[in-house]
Design an enzyme around this catalytic site. Structure first.
Site, PDB file in Angstrom:
ATOM      1  N   LYS A 140      -7.076   3.348  -3.416  1.00 46.63           N
ATOM      2  CA  LYS A 140      -7.494   3.347  -2.019  1.00 46.63           C
ATOM      3  C   LYS A 140      -7.706   4.779  -1.559  1.00 46.63           C
ATOM      4  O   LYS A 140      -6.952   5.680  -1.943  1.00 46.63           O
ATOM      5  CB  LYS A 140      -6.408   2.654  -1.189  1.00 46.63           C
ATOM      6  CG  LYS A 140      -6.618   2.645   0.313  1.00 46.63           C
ATOM      7  CD  LYS A 140      -5.462   1.921   0.993  1.00 46.63           C
ATOM      8  CE  LYS A 140      -5.507   2.067   2.511  1.00 46.63           C
ATOM      9  NZ  LYS A 140      -4.359   1.396   3.167  1.00 46.63           N
ATOM     10  N   ASP A 157       0.865  -1.183   0.000  1.00 44.10           N
ATOM     11  CA  ASP A 157       0.000   0.000   0.000  1.00 44.10           C
ATOM     12  C   ASP A 157       0.902   1.235   0.000  1.00 44.10           C
ATOM     13  O   ASP A 157       1.537   1.547   1.017  1.00 44.10           O
ATOM     14  CB  ASP A 157      -0.902   0.012   1.239  1.00 44.10           C
ATOM     15  CG  ASP A 157      -2.000  -1.047   1.184  1.00 44.10           C
ATOM     16  OD1 ASP A 157      -1.781  -2.087   0.532  1.00 44.10           O
ATOM     17  OD2 ASP A 157      -3.053  -0.839   1.800  1.00 44.10           O
ATOM     18  N   LYS A 165     -10.424   0.109  -2.469  1.00 46.41           N
ATOM     19  CA  LYS A 165     -10.269  -0.073  -1.020  1.00 46.41           C
ATOM     20  C   LYS A 165     -10.580   1.220  -0.282  1.00 46.41           C
ATOM     21  O   LYS A 165      -9.769   2.142  -0.271  1.00 46.41           O
ATOM     22  CB  LYS A 165      -8.847  -0.532  -0.689  1.00 46.41           C
ATOM     23  CG  LYS A 165      -8.605  -0.749   0.816  1.00 46.41           C
ATOM     24  CD  LYS A 165      -7.189  -1.236   1.070  1.00 46.41           C
ATOM     25  CE  LYS A 165      -6.897  -1.310   2.576  1.00 46.41           C
ATOM     26  NZ  LYS A 165      -5.520  -1.809   2.856  1.00 46.41           N
TER      27      LYS A 165
END
Length: 329
Positions: A229, A166, A265
């Site tokens: 995300k 991430d 996400k």
């Protein structure tokens, strides 16, 4: 009980990764989002889409498979990470599993997400499972470090066994409209990840407008992101439905144009089962049931699993238990 909504977590899927595409600045500049329209649409989700009784239980069991079970605190320790991994191995109490009759479904979270320092600890604690370790990299949460440092952090996390990375973008690139710089950086991050999947954290609460959110989403997808995300969870404003709708619609447009499926996400502030169900309903309506799979949808959450477990116990007993009755970390 009808639990056909639930599939086995982590079952093998055929999914073509995003190879990345050339940066199309004209396409980026043409992108616009209507905040008022997105807010009106998002406001209908919780009001129109609800599930009850055994159907709610099925959806909540499915929701567990979407959770990136996360600890990203300054006081994290190897012991805390090991306890989190133990919870990932056994996300529900045995009496709940037996009561619902779902012991054969092998329900587990989508991943365990930790700082680079604890990747090896998590990999060892999850050995023998199919649960991947995700590492936050590139100077999380602000993303303000020398480029070479961020690349080395990605490479170190992959070397330690992280299967998902991430990364955080530099929000200033978006605010300046420097799309070439953002594209080049994410492209380099993607290369450093190798076979590990890359989730690009936009820090949407700091991007000023939903048009900026949409443009940043598009640039990251062009650069090869596997997921987009919302947030680090450390911003003042984290995931919300209007922002999610803007990002999801960019995913839909990108898929229509390229045939490539990008994951989504939301992260930060998703702590109750009701909110999780709202996000699942949004995904179902905007992208279809196909996107309700762990390789295309995740929650970044640390306390969501506790509330889901409480709701599932209520489904069995008709009573809500205290949070402390649900073993966590």
């Amino acid at each position: 009980m009808n639990l056909r909504v639930v599939d086995k977590a982590h079952e093998a899927v055929t999914h073509k990764r995003n190879p990345g595409f050339p940066l199309d600045l004209d396409r980026v500049e043409r992108t616009r989002m209507n905040r008022s329209a997105l807010e009106r649409r998002a406001a209908t989700i919780g009001a129109r889409r609800t599930v009850k009784k055994e159907w709610q239980a099925a959806w909540l069991l499915k929701a567990i498979t979407f959770i990136d079970l996360t600890t990203l605190n300054s006081d994290d320790t190897p012991g805390r990470v090991e306890r989190l991994c133990a919870k990932a191995r056994h996300p529900l109490r045995q009496d709940i599993i037996d009561g619902l009759g779902v012991g054969d479904l092998d329900i587990h979270p989508g991943a365990v997400c930790v700082y680079h320092t604890f990747v090896k600890t998590a990999v060892k604690a999850l050995e023998g499972t199919n649960i991947p370790v995700a590492a936050v990299s590139t100077a999380f949460p602000h993303g303000l470090a020398p480029f070479e440092t961020k690349i080395k952090e990605i490479e170190a996390s992959v070397a330690d066994g992280a299967k998902e990375i991430d990364i955080v973008i530099e929000r200033g690139m978006v605010l300046r409209g420097d799309w070439q710089a953002l594209y080049d950086e994410v492209r380099a991050f993607r290369k450093a990840c190798g076979d590990a999947h890359i989730k690009t954290i936009l820090g949407t609460g700091e991007l000023a407008t939903l048009t900026n959110v949409a443009k940043a989403s598009l640039v990251c997808m062009m650069a090869g992101a596997d997921f987009i995300k919302t947030s680090t969870g450390k911003e003042k404003v984290n995931a919300n439905l209007p922002t999610s709708l803007a990002m999801i619609r960019m995913i839909r447009e990108f898929h229509d144009e390229t045939g490539i499926e990008i994951g989504y996400k939301p992260a930060g502030g998703i702590s109750t089962a009701k909110v999780a169900l709202d996000y699942m309903a949004l995904m179902k309506e905007e992208l279809g049931n196909h996107w309700l799979q762990p390789h295309l949808f995740r929650f970044g959450a640390s306390s969501l699993l506790t509330d889901i477990e409480r709701q599932l116990e209520h489904n069995l007993t008709g009573h809500y238990s205290a949070d402390y009755r649900q073993p966590m970390v």
